[in-house]
Design a protein around this motif. Structure first.
Motif, PDB file in Angstrom:
ATOM      1  N   GLU A 305       1.034  -1.244   0.137  1.00  0.00           N
ATOM      2  CA  GLU A 305      -0.204   0.099  -0.240  1.00  0.00           C
ATOM      3  C   GLU A 305       1.082   0.922   0.132  1.00  0.00           C
ATOM      4  OE1 GLU A 305      -2.423  -0.464   3.348  1.00  0.00           O
ATOM      5  OE2 GLU A 305      -3.471  -2.291   2.308  1.00  0.00           O
ATOM      6  N   THR A 306       0.556   2.618  -1.042  1.00  0.00           N
ATOM      7  CA  THR A 306       1.173   3.423  -0.908  1.00  0.00           C
ATOM      8  C   THR A 306       0.415   4.996  -0.418  1.00  0.00           C
ATOM      9  OG1 THR A 306       2.069   2.844  -2.904  1.00  0.00           O
ATOM     10  CG2 THR A 306       2.220   4.910  -2.159  1.00  0.00           C
ATOM     11  N   LYS A 307       1.382   5.533   0.501  1.00  0.00           N
ATOM     12  CA  LYS A 307       1.037   6.866   1.287  1.00  0.00           C
ATOM     13  C   LYS A 307       1.118   7.577   0.970  1.00  0.00           C
ATOM     14  CE  LYS A 307      -0.791   8.551   5.434  1.00  0.00           C
ATOM     15  NZ  LYS A 307      -0.488   7.854   7.210  1.00  0.00           N
ATOM     16  N   VAL A 308       0.728   9.081   0.497  1.00  0.00           N
ATOM     17  CA  VAL A 308       1.347   9.913   0.002  1.00  0.00           C
ATOM     18  C   VAL A 308       1.129  11.342   1.409  1.00  0.00           C
ATOM     19  CG1 VAL A 308       1.502  12.340  -1.734  1.00  0.00           C
ATOM     20  CG2 VAL A 308       0.789  10.223  -2.762  1.00  0.00           C
ATOM     21  N   LEU A 309       3.017  11.802   2.031  1.00  0.00           N
ATOM     22  CA  LEU A 309       3.091  12.013   3.034  1.00  0.00           C
ATOM     23  C   LEU A 309       3.881  13.624   2.323  1.00  0.00           C
ATOM     24  CD1 LEU A 309       5.097   9.837   5.106  1.00  0.00           C
ATOM     25  CD2 LEU A 309       3.236  10.311   5.081  1.00  0.00           C
ATOM     26  N   GLY A 310       3.152  14.943   2.784  1.00  0.00           N
ATOM     27  CA  GLY A 310       3.591  16.389   2.283  1.00  0.00           C
ATOM     28  C   GLY A 310       2.857  16.359   2.079  1.00  0.00           C
ATOM     29  N   GLU A 311       3.066  17.586   1.060  1.00  0.00           N
ATOM     30  CA  GLU A 311       3.446  17.781  -0.295  1.00  0.00           C
ATOM     31  C   GLU A 311       4.197  18.404  -1.397  1.00  0.00           C
ATOM     32  OE1 GLU A 311       0.250  20.904  -0.043  1.00  0.00           O
ATOM     33  OE2 GLU A 311       1.709  22.213   2.000  1.00  0.00           O
ATOM     34  N   GLY A 312       4.159  19.048  -2.254  1.00  0.00           N
ATOM     35  CA  GLY A 312       5.035  19.720  -3.158  1.00  0.00           C
ATOM     36  C   GLY A 312       6.217  19.294  -3.338  1.00  0.00           C
ATOM     37  N   TRP A 313       7.713  20.012  -3.052  1.00  0.00           N
ATOM     38  CA  TRP A 313       8.820  19.662  -3.368  1.00  0.00           C
ATOM     39  C   TRP A 313       9.228  18.559  -1.922  1.00  0.00           C
ATOM     40  CZ3 TRP A 313      11.483  21.635  -7.172  1.00  0.00           C
ATOM     41  CH2 TRP A 313      11.266  22.727  -7.954  1.00  0.00           C
ATOM     42  N   ALA A 314       8.238  18.609  -1.199  1.00  0.00           N
ATOM     43  CA  ALA A 314       8.909  17.857   0.041  1.00  0.00           C
ATOM     44  C   ALA A 314       7.781  16.759   0.337  1.00  0.00           C
ATOM     45  CB  ALA A 314       8.814  18.515   1.267  1.00  0.00           C
ATOM     46  N   THR A 315       7.103  16.166  -0.864  1.00  0.00           N
ATOM     47  CA  THR A 315       6.604  15.198  -1.100  1.00  0.00           C
ATOM     48  C   THR A 315       6.919  13.486  -0.609  1.00  0.00           C
ATOM     49  OG1 THR A 315       5.083  15.687  -2.696  1.00  0.00           O
ATOM     50  CG2 THR A 315       4.725  13.601  -1.831  1.00  0.00           C
ATOM     51  N   ILE A 316       6.884  13.324  -0.180  1.00  0.00           N
ATOM     52  CA  ILE A 316       7.758  11.596   0.610  1.00  0.00           C
ATOM     53  C   ILE A 316       6.039  10.426   0.008  1.00  0.00           C
ATOM     54  CG2 ILE A 316       8.197  10.540   2.170  1.00  0.00           C
ATOM     55  CD1 ILE A 316       9.796  12.241   3.433  1.00  0.00           C
ATOM     56  N   ALA A 317       6.460   9.358  -1.127  1.00  0.00           N
ATOM     57  CA  ALA A 317       5.907   8.353  -0.797  1.00  0.00           C
ATOM     58  C   ALA A 317       6.050   7.242   0.577  1.00  0.00           C
ATOM     59  CB  ALA A 317       6.138   7.723  -2.069  1.00  0.00           C
ATOM     60  N   ARG A 318       5.363   6.830   1.326  1.00  0.00           N
ATOM     61  CA  ARG A 318       5.522   5.333   2.201  1.00  0.00           C
ATOM     62  C   ARG A 318       4.900   4.292   1.385  1.00  0.00           C
ATOM     63  NH1 ARG A 318       2.140   2.810   6.252  1.00  0.00           N
ATOM     64  NH2 ARG A 318       3.396   2.082   7.875  1.00  0.00           N
ATOM     65  N   ILE A 319       5.655   3.778   0.750  1.00  0.00           N
ATOM     66  CA  ILE A 319       5.414   1.818   0.712  1.00  0.00           C
ATOM     67  C   ILE A 319       5.273   1.216   1.446  1.00  0.00           C
ATOM     68  CG2 ILE A 319       5.174   0.543  -1.564  1.00  0.00           C
ATOM     69  CD1 ILE A 319       6.573   2.478  -3.048  1.00  0.00           C
ATOM     70  N   ASP A 320       4.429   0.568   2.045  1.00  0.00           N
ATOM     71  CA  ASP A 320       4.423  -0.760   2.559  1.00  0.00           C
ATOM     72  C   ASP A 320       3.898  -1.580   1.923  1.00  0.00           C
ATOM     73  OD1 ASP A 320       3.550  -3.015   4.081  1.00  0.00           O
ATOM     74  OD2 ASP A 320       2.601  -2.026   6.082  1.00  0.00           O
ATOM     75  N   THR A 321       5.447  -2.094   1.304  1.00  0.00           N
ATOM     76  CA  THR A 321       5.405  -3.959   0.438  1.00  0.00           C
ATOM     77  C   THR A 321       5.021  -4.751   1.019  1.00  0.00           C
ATOM     78  OG1 THR A 321       7.373  -4.074   1.306  1.00  0.00           O
ATOM     79  CG2 THR A 321       7.370  -2.580  -0.050  1.00  0.00           C
ATOM     80  N   GLY A 322       4.526  -4.982   2.531  1.00  0.00           N
ATOM     81  CA  GLY A 322       4.053  -6.344   3.204  1.00  0.00           C
ATOM     82  C   GLY A 322       5.263  -7.509   2.744  1.00  0.00           C
ATOM     83  N   ALA A 323       6.571  -7.043   3.109  1.00  0.00           N
ATOM     84  CA  ALA A 323       7.721  -7.823   2.611  1.00  0.00           C
ATOM     85  C   ALA A 323       7.491  -8.763   3.863  1.00  0.00           C
ATOM     86  CB  ALA A 323       9.200  -7.429   3.195  1.00  0.00           C
ATOM     87  N   GLY A 324       8.070 -10.083   2.914  1.00  0.00           N
ATOM     88  CA  GLY A 324       7.920 -11.358   4.424  1.00  0.00           C
ATOM     89  C   GLY A 324       9.431 -11.734   4.650  1.00  0.00           C
TER      90      GLY A 324
END
Length: 394
Positions: A305-324
């Motif tokens: 699942e992907t969640k977008v944090l922040g906005e503009g130039w400081a945007t960060i994507a948080r990706i929960d890979t569900g890694a095993g």
């Protein structure tokens, strides 16, 4: 910046029209790229300069540009990205456009309205050309004598530039600029012998890896002639895209004519579209294609699942890979393939914080923090910004 899928597909190969050109960055700036003095031009505001770009009606031009990019990619990662293009062979335009992500390239460009554009990469005696002429898009590798062909489903529609175009890059940047961007007019310049204003965009927020973007705009016709992307860490530009020569006269019709040379191998692009498998069944699957890394991404069927944090130039994507499998487990696994461990080594520094531990994949633009519990934080932001995001969203 949103466009439909078909438009994006055509845009990968079309030379820009309304504001046409080729993306470039030069490690050693040549005289044609450098500012040869600051021409004395009437004053303009940032808003007036943006309006001048938007109002430009230039649809015909020809010229030359130099393309060079310094993203600061680790050698292994650079090789991976270079191999992630389409599976259509050496003449596939996607493979060639992907090469703009590193090194220095000389190109010739021509455009005549939305239905005729041509881009030619020059490498010594060898050339590679992408030709859009009406309903057809061709790619030709002279060294390999290979041809790539695809019908253009967007014939007659307004064309966008390829990933390498300073004009398309300028348009995308301006579309993305919002309340987090400070826009101003910098010093005047000369690019390819033409007087130009410079539009300067800077992040208002802290934490971005990008210090500023400079767009040199033709003082007469509003065509972006050069785009420079500068890093907060200093040094040479990440990207410096500009013409070395440009002529706004109508190119001759035969510039866009193409017939496959006798004996050339011809590949129909529709059969080799990336991500579709194609006749050869090839498809880029990111880390899943690396032995031993399937556990990190949760496999091809992962429920990340992907969640977008922040906005503009400081945007960060948080990706929960569900890694095993965690990074530490893989690192300590004696049976893990050497390719997987080599990739981990290329990621760079180990980092830690309230979130736990992880690895940092670092370039001059995009950085990614891969945590030991299978989360990925990625953005055009600094290491500290990634760690702060991970700590706040653990």
């Amino acid at each position: 910046m949103a466009t439909n899928a078909k438009t994006r597909k055509a845009a990968r190969y079309a030379v820009p029209v309304a504001v046409a050109g080729v993306a470039a960055a030069t490690v050693a700036m040549v005289p044609a790229f450098a500012n040869s003095g600051s021409p004395d031009l009437p004053g303009v505001t940032a808003q007036q300069l943006i309006e001048k770009i938007a109002a430009s009606e230039v649809q015909q031009l020809s010229g030359s540009a130099r393309i060079s990019t310094d993203l600061g990619l680790p050698s292994l990662a650079s090789g991976l990205l270079g191999g992630a293009g389409g599976a259509g062979g050496s003449a596939n335009p996607e493979d060639r456009i992907a090469q703009l992500a590193s090194g220095t390239h000389t190109v010739r460009v021509a455009a005549d309205g939305p239905d005729r554009q041509k881009l030619t990469f020059v490498d010594g005696k060898n050339e590679y050309s992408v030709v859009h002429n009406g309903a057809d898009v061709w790619g030709y590798d002279s060294k390999a004598n290979e041809v790539w062909h695809e019908k253009n489903q967007d014939a007659g529609k307004p064309a966008e530039g390829p990933a390498g175009s300073p004009q398309q890059l300028a348009q995308d940047i301006l579309k993305a600029a919002g309340p987090t961007t400070d826009v101003s007019v910098g010093d005047t310049a000369q690019v390819a012998g033409r007087d130009a204003y410079q539009l300067v965009l800077k992040p208002k927020q802290s934490g971005s890896t990008i210090a500023s973007v400079k767009i040199a705009v033709d003082a007469k016709n509003g065509v972006p002639l050069r785009v420079q992307l500068l890093a907060t860490e200093g040094g040479k530009p990440i990207v410096d895209a500009g013409f070395t020569k440009v002529d706004f006269a109508k190119p001759s019709a035969d510039t866009f004519a193409f017939t496959a040379p006798k004996g050339a191998k011809v590949t129909e692009g529709a059969d080799h579209a990336p991500g579709k498998g194609g006749k050869d069944g090839k498809e880029w699957k990111g880390l899943d294609s690396f032995p031993g890394l399937e556990g990190l991404t949760g496999g091809a069927g992962g429920k990340g699942e992907t969640k977008v944090l922040g906005e503009g130039w400081a945007t960060i994507a948080r990706i929960d890979t569900g890694a095993g499998k965690s990074l530490k487990e893989l690192e300590n696994d004696k049976n893990a393939p050497k390719e997987a461990k080599q990739f981990l080594s290329s990621l760079g520094d180990k980092v830690s914080g309230k979130f736990g531990e992880g690895r940092l994949f670092k370039t001059r633009v995009v950085n990614a923090l891969i945590t030991d519990d299978g989360k990925v934080y990625v953005g055009a932001v600094t290491k500290d910004a990634l760690v702060q995001a991970a700590d706040a969203n653990k």
